[in-house]
Design an enzyme around this catalytic site. Structure first.
Site, PDB file in Angstrom:
ATOM      1  N   TYR A  67       0.824  -1.218   0.000  1.00  0.00           N
ATOM      2  CA  TYR A  67       0.000   0.000   0.000  1.00  0.00           C
ATOM      3  C   TYR A  67       0.855   1.265   0.000  1.00  0.00           C
ATOM      4  CZ  TYR A  67      -4.436  -2.327   0.006  1.00  0.00           C
ATOM      5  OH  TYR A  67      -5.520  -3.074  -0.400  1.00  0.00           O
ATOM      6  N   ARG A  70       1.855   1.827  -3.552  1.00  0.00           N
ATOM      7  CA  ARG A  70       0.721   2.335  -4.350  1.00  0.00           C
ATOM      8  C   ARG A  70       0.380   3.769  -3.957  1.00  0.00           C
ATOM      9  NH1 ARG A  70      -3.934  -1.776  -3.741  1.00  0.00           N
ATOM     10  NH2 ARG A  70      -4.973  -0.396  -5.215  1.00  0.00           N
ATOM     11  N   GLN A 101     -14.957   3.551  -7.447  1.00  0.00           N
ATOM     12  CA  GLN A 101     -14.375   2.383  -6.779  1.00  0.00           C
ATOM     13  C   GLN A 101     -12.889   2.627  -6.538  1.00  0.00           C
ATOM     14  OE1 GLN A 101     -16.016  -1.418  -8.906  1.00  0.00           O
ATOM     15  NE2 GLN A 101     -16.161   0.282 -10.325  1.00  0.00           N
ATOM     16  N   ASP A 104      -7.510   6.172  -5.362  1.00  0.00           N
ATOM     17  CA  ASP A 104      -6.329   6.985  -5.673  1.00  0.00           C
ATOM     18  C   ASP A 104      -6.477   8.488  -5.452  1.00  0.00           C
ATOM     19  OD1 ASP A 104      -7.871   7.777  -7.887  1.00  0.00           O
ATOM     20  OD2 ASP A 104      -6.902   6.347  -9.241  1.00  0.00           O
ATOM     21  N   HIS A 119     -14.636   2.297  -2.095  1.00  0.00           N
ATOM     22  CA  HIS A 119     -13.632   1.354  -1.582  1.00  0.00           C
ATOM     23  C   HIS A 119     -12.554   2.048  -0.754  1.00  0.00           C
ATOM     24  CE1 HIS A 119     -14.840  -1.688  -4.956  1.00  0.00           C
ATOM     25  NE2 HIS A 119     -15.697  -1.660  -3.958  1.00  0.00           N
ATOM     26  N   CYS A 127      -6.778   3.360  13.010  1.00  0.00           N
ATOM     27  CA  CYS A 127      -6.330   2.427  14.031  1.00  0.00           C
ATOM     28  C   CYS A 127      -7.362   1.314  14.181  1.00  0.00           C
ATOM     29  CB  CYS A 127      -6.137   3.169  15.349  1.00  0.00           C
ATOM     30  SG  CYS A 127      -5.833   2.071  16.743  1.00  0.00           S
ATOM     31  N   CYS A 130      -8.780   1.744  18.100  1.00  0.00           N
ATOM     32  CA  CYS A 130      -9.599   2.878  18.564  1.00  0.00           C
ATOM     33  C   CYS A 130     -10.191   3.694  17.418  1.00  0.00           C
ATOM     34  CB  CYS A 130      -8.794   3.787  19.489  1.00  0.00           C
ATOM     35  SG  CYS A 130      -7.644   4.870  18.617  1.00  0.00           S
ATOM     36  N   CYS A 153      -2.388   4.071  23.089  1.00  0.00           N
ATOM     37  CA  CYS A 153      -3.233   3.132  22.345  1.00  0.00           C
ATOM     38  C   CYS A 153      -2.420   1.950  21.812  1.00  0.00           C
ATOM     39  CB  CYS A 153      -3.956   3.823  21.189  1.00  0.00           C
ATOM     40  SG  CYS A 153      -4.903   2.626  20.219  1.00  0.00           S
ATOM     41  N   ASN A 216     -15.211   2.743 -22.258  1.00  0.00           N
ATOM     42  CA  ASN A 216     -14.230   1.695 -21.977  1.00  0.00           C
ATOM     43  C   ASN A 216     -13.650   1.235 -23.320  1.00  0.00           C
ATOM     44  OD1 ASN A 216     -12.957  -0.798 -21.059  1.00  0.00           O
ATOM     45  ND2 ASN A 216     -14.400  -0.795 -19.336  1.00  0.00           N
TER      46      ASN A 216
HETATM   47  C1  BV8 Z   1     -18.590  -7.479   0.399  1.00  0.00           C
HETATM   48  C2  BV8 Z   1      -9.810  -1.788  -2.704  1.00  0.00           C
HETATM   49  C3  BV8 Z   1     -20.013  -8.329   2.103  1.00  0.00           C
HETATM   50  C4  BV8 Z   1      -8.485  -1.871  -2.124  1.00  0.00           C
HETATM   51  C5  BV8 Z   1     -11.045  -3.545  -3.829  1.00  0.00           C
HETATM   52  C6  BV8 Z   1     -19.020 -14.192  -5.948  1.00  0.00           C
HETATM   53  C7  BV8 Z   1     -19.988 -13.529  -6.690  1.00  0.00           C
HETATM   54  C8  BV8 Z   1     -20.326 -12.207  -6.406  1.00  0.00           C
HETATM   55  C9  BV8 Z   1     -19.686 -11.527  -5.381  1.00  0.00           C
HETATM   56  C10 BV8 Z   1     -18.725 -12.177  -4.656  1.00  0.00           C
HETATM   57  C11 BV8 Z   1     -18.405 -13.486  -4.939  1.00  0.00           C
HETATM   58  N1  BV8 Z   1     -17.411 -13.864  -4.085  1.00  0.00           N
HETATM   59  C12 BV8 Z   1     -17.122 -12.819  -3.276  1.00  0.00           C
HETATM   60  C13 BV8 Z   1     -17.903 -11.784  -3.613  1.00  0.00           C
HETATM   61  C14 BV8 Z   1     -17.898 -10.449  -2.997  1.00  0.00           C
HETATM   62  C15 BV8 Z   1     -16.739  -9.590  -3.441  1.00  0.00           C
HETATM   63  C16 BV8 Z   1     -16.738  -9.541  -4.966  1.00  0.00           C
HETATM   64  O1  BV8 Z   1     -17.438  -8.781  -5.590  1.00  0.00           O
HETATM   65  N2  BV8 Z   1     -15.913 -10.385  -5.581  1.00  0.00           N
HETATM   66  C17 BV8 Z   1     -15.906 -10.514  -7.030  1.00  0.00           C
HETATM   67  C18 BV8 Z   1     -14.571 -10.048  -7.553  1.00  0.00           C
HETATM   68  C19 BV8 Z   1     -16.205 -11.945  -7.355  1.00  0.00           C
HETATM   69  N3  BV8 Z   1     -16.957  -8.278  -2.880  1.00  0.00           N
HETATM   70  C20 BV8 Z   1     -16.545  -7.955  -1.670  1.00  0.00           C
HETATM   71  O2  BV8 Z   1     -15.866  -8.696  -0.987  1.00  0.00           O
HETATM   72  C21 BV8 Z   1     -16.970  -6.596  -1.151  1.00  0.00           C
HETATM   73  N4  BV8 Z   1     -17.517  -6.704   0.155  1.00  0.00           N
HETATM   74  O3  BV8 Z   1     -19.175  -8.107  -0.452  1.00  0.00           O
HETATM   75  O4  BV8 Z   1     -18.971  -7.467   1.708  1.00  0.00           O
HETATM   76  C22 BV8 Z   1     -20.197  -8.220   3.576  1.00  0.00           C
HETATM   77  C23 BV8 Z   1     -21.454  -8.013   4.061  1.00  0.00           C
HETATM   78  C24 BV8 Z   1     -21.675  -7.941   5.445  1.00  0.00           C
HETATM   79  C25 BV8 Z   1     -20.595  -8.070   6.300  1.00  0.00           C
HETATM   80  C26 BV8 Z   1     -19.315  -8.268   5.820  1.00  0.00           C
HETATM   81  C27 BV8 Z   1     -19.110  -8.349   4.431  1.00  0.00           C
HETATM   82  C28 BV8 Z   1     -15.773  -5.652  -1.044  1.00  0.00           C
HETATM   83  C29 BV8 Z   1     -15.143  -5.394  -2.388  1.00  0.00           C
HETATM   84  C30 BV8 Z   1     -14.048  -4.362  -2.271  1.00  0.00           C
HETATM   85  C31 BV8 Z   1     -12.780  -4.900  -2.816  1.00  0.00           C
HETATM   86  N5  BV8 Z   1     -11.770  -3.867  -2.798  1.00  0.00           N
HETATM   87  N6  BV8 Z   1      -9.969  -2.839  -3.669  1.00  0.00           N
HETATM   88  C32 BV8 Z   1      -7.369  -1.871  -3.112  1.00  0.00           C
HETATM   89  O5  BV8 Z   1      -7.521  -1.422  -4.231  1.00  0.00           O
HETATM   90  O6  BV8 Z   1      -6.294  -2.311  -2.685  1.00  0.00           O
HETATM   91  S1  BV8 Z   1     -11.552  -4.217  -5.346  1.00  0.00           S
HETATM   92  C33 BV8 Z   1     -10.782  -3.644  -6.739  1.00  0.00           C
HETATM   93  O7  BV8 Z   1     -11.739  -3.914  -7.760  1.00  0.00           O
HETATM   94  C34 BV8 Z   1     -10.507  -2.194  -6.837  1.00  0.00           C
HETATM   95  O8  BV8 Z   1     -10.839  -1.464  -5.729  1.00  0.00           O
HETATM   96  C35 BV8 Z   1     -11.415  -1.729  -7.929  1.00  0.00           C
HETATM   97  O9  BV8 Z   1     -11.975  -0.498  -7.586  1.00  0.00           O
HETATM   98  C36 BV8 Z   1     -12.465  -2.762  -8.011  1.00  0.00           C
HETATM   99  C37 BV8 Z   1     -13.183  -2.800  -9.320  1.00  0.00           C
HETATM  100  O10 BV8 Z   1     -12.282  -3.016 -10.358  1.00  0.00           O
HETATM  101  P1  BV8 Z   1     -12.286  -2.061 -11.595  1.00  0.00           P
HETATM  102  O11 BV8 Z   1     -12.118  -0.677 -11.085  1.00  0.00           O
HETATM  103  O12 BV8 Z   1     -13.461  -2.340 -12.413  1.00  0.00           O
HETATM  104  O13 BV8 Z   1     -10.928  -2.478 -12.312  1.00  0.00           O
HETATM  105  P2  BV8 Z   1     -10.671  -3.669 -13.353  1.00  0.00           P
HETATM  106  O14 BV8 Z   1      -9.206  -3.851 -13.453  1.00  0.00           O
HETATM  107  O15 BV8 Z   1     -11.487  -4.825 -13.050  1.00  0.00           O
HETATM  108  O16 BV8 Z   1     -11.212  -3.080 -14.732  1.00  0.00           O
HETATM  109  C38 BV8 Z   1     -10.576  -1.998 -15.370  1.00  0.00           C
HETATM  110  C39 BV8 Z   1     -11.426  -1.610 -16.562  1.00  0.00           C
HETATM  111  O17 BV8 Z   1     -10.858  -0.439 -17.146  1.00  0.00           O
HETATM  112  C40 BV8 Z   1     -11.434  -2.677 -17.663  1.00  0.00           C
HETATM  113  O18 BV8 Z   1     -12.772  -2.878 -18.087  1.00  0.00           O
HETATM  114  C41 BV8 Z   1     -10.613  -2.035 -18.806  1.00  0.00           C
HETATM  115  O19 BV8 Z   1     -11.051  -2.420 -20.107  1.00  0.00           O
HETATM  116  C42 BV8 Z   1     -10.875  -0.585 -18.563  1.00  0.00           C
HETATM  117  N7  BV8 Z   1      -9.872   0.366 -19.084  1.00  0.00           N
HETATM  118  C43 BV8 Z   1      -8.556   0.165 -19.344  1.00  0.00           C
HETATM  119  N8  BV8 Z   1      -7.985   1.276 -19.797  1.00  0.00           N
HETATM  120  C44 BV8 Z   1      -8.938   2.216 -19.830  1.00  0.00           C
HETATM  121  C45 BV8 Z   1     -10.143   1.639 -19.395  1.00  0.00           C
HETATM  122  N9  BV8 Z   1     -11.291   2.322 -19.344  1.00  0.00           N
HETATM  123  C46 BV8 Z   1     -11.250   3.616 -19.718  1.00  0.00           C
HETATM  124  N10 BV8 Z   1     -10.133   4.257 -20.138  1.00  0.00           N
HETATM  125  C47 BV8 Z   1      -8.963   3.578 -20.207  1.00  0.00           C
HETATM  126  N11 BV8 Z   1      -7.846   4.210 -20.641  1.00  0.00           N
HETATM  127 ZN    ZN Z   2      -5.619   3.787  18.384  1.00  0.00          ZN
END
Ligand code: BV8
Ligand code: ZN
Length: 244
Positions: A67, A70, A101, A104, A119, A127, A130, A153, A216
């Site tokens: 992180y 990044r 999402q 950055d 996200h 923390c 706390c 803490c 896209n």
């Molecule tokens: C939750 C943050 C419940 C940190 C990120 C099975 C089926 C359905 C869902 C699930 C499943 N198994 C698990 C799940 C749930 C899971 C999920 O969705 N998984 C998927 C992948 C299967 N979700 C979760 O876990 C979420 N929480 O469900 O909680 C809960 C309820 C109660 C109590 C407790 C829990 C939390 C999800 C958050 C994940 N965090 N990251 C970090 O970045 O380090 S995810 C990560 O993916 C990024 O944050 C990003 O924002 C996100 C989405 O990705 P995209 O932004 O779409 O990026 P990607 O690379 O995929 O695509 C890029 C696109 O850009 C492409 O289409 C490309 O063609 C295009 N592109 C390229 N160049 C350009 C362009 N477009 C325009 N211009 C260009 N020049």
């Molecule tokens: Zn603390």
């Protein structure tokens, strides 16, 4: 100018409630890698090793290193014409929201005001004991695994991002869902539309008969419900959608 671009521009200028939903693709031309493309982060790093609560428990030092790198990149790069075009829409539309999402901070740096960071934001940490929050773009936290600066803490600090398996902020999620369910135009930019619950947003807008515009270079999971699929990089397409 292409016909779909003109039609999309018209739908945007007529919109009374305008939603922009973005993903990693909008920041690609700024130099921030995406996740699921051939050159994306998940090709080199496994999400389970870096972006889950378990990964942090197992190896907080490695997760912090990832992180910090990044964050350094996000601070070094600049918003691109795609982010600036989004900020211009907000000047022309009173009822406006960016639901991103991305972690950055580039929408805010481009001048967008009404932004929901679904996200989290890589510039902040909190923390785990706390909940004390620190903005690292102002104060660099010290140590491989930084501890809480609050006296007495000593809890572990973590990046203020949402990992897989973690709940999104319920208030932010509800506000985005509500806005999506009421908007009349939704511009989806640079997302694969695979991560839930965020990816529900354009579907909620569609259900309200909003015009869906998908920007896209490649078709995504959102493209099938789009009225206009504008194929190309956001930095090139988005400025063409801004009314002079
Ligand atoms: C939750 C943050 C419940 C940190 C990120 C099975 C089926 C359905 C869902 C699930 C499943 N198994 C698990 C799940 C749930 C899971 C999920 O969705 N998984 C998927 C992948 C299967 N979700 C979760 O876990 C979420 N929480 O469900 O909680 C809960 C309820 C109660 C109590 C407790 C829990 C939390 C999800 C958050 C994940 N965090 N990251 C970090 O970045 O380090 S995810 C990560 O993916 C990024 O944050 C990003 O924002 C996100 C989405 O990705 P995209 O932004 O779409 O990026 P990607 O690379 O995929 O695509 C890029 C696109 O850009 C492409 O289409 C490309 O063609 C295009 N592109 C390229 N160049 C350009 C362009 N477009 C325009 N211009 C260009 N020049
Ligand atoms: Zn603390």
């Amino acid at each position: 100018m292409d016909e779909p671009i003109l039609k999309a521009r018209d739908a945007i200028s007529r919109a009374e409630k305008l939603l922009v939903f973005t993903g990693a693709g909008i920041s690609k031309e700024s130099g921030v890698p995406t996740f699921r493309e051939a050159d994306g982060l998940w090709e080199k790093f496994k999400a389970e090793d870096f972006a889950t609560p378990d990964a942090f428990k197992r190896n907080p030092r490695e997760v912090w290193k990832w992180y910090r790198e990044r964050r350094a990149l996000a601070l070094k790069v600049k918003p691109n014409p795609g982010h600036y075009a989004v900020a211009r829409f907000e000047e022309a539309h009173e009822d406006f929201l960016v639901a991103t999402q991305n972690i950055d901070n580039l929408h805010t740096r481009a001048g967008s005001k009404n932004v929901i960071e679904l996200h989290g934001n890589i510039m902040h940490s909190y923390c785990m004991k706390c909940s004390h929050k620190v903005d690292e773009s102002e104060t660099e936290l010290e140590g491989d695994v930084p501890t809480c600066p609050k006296e007495g803490c000593n809890g572990l600090m973590r990046p203020k991002v949402v990992w897989f398996g973690e709940q999104l902020d319920p208030h932010d999620l509800e506000r985005s869902f509500q806005f999506a369910s009421e908007c009349d135009c939704c511009i989806v930019i640079g997302t694969s539309g695979l991560v839930y619950p965020a990816a529900q947003i354009p579907f909620l807008a569609r259900r309200n008969d909003a015009t869906i515009i998908d920007v896209n270079p490649e078709p995504s999971a959102i493209t099938p419900i789009a009225d206009y699929f504008l194929a190309g990089p956001a930095g090139q397409i988005m400025p063409q959608l801004v009314e002079e």
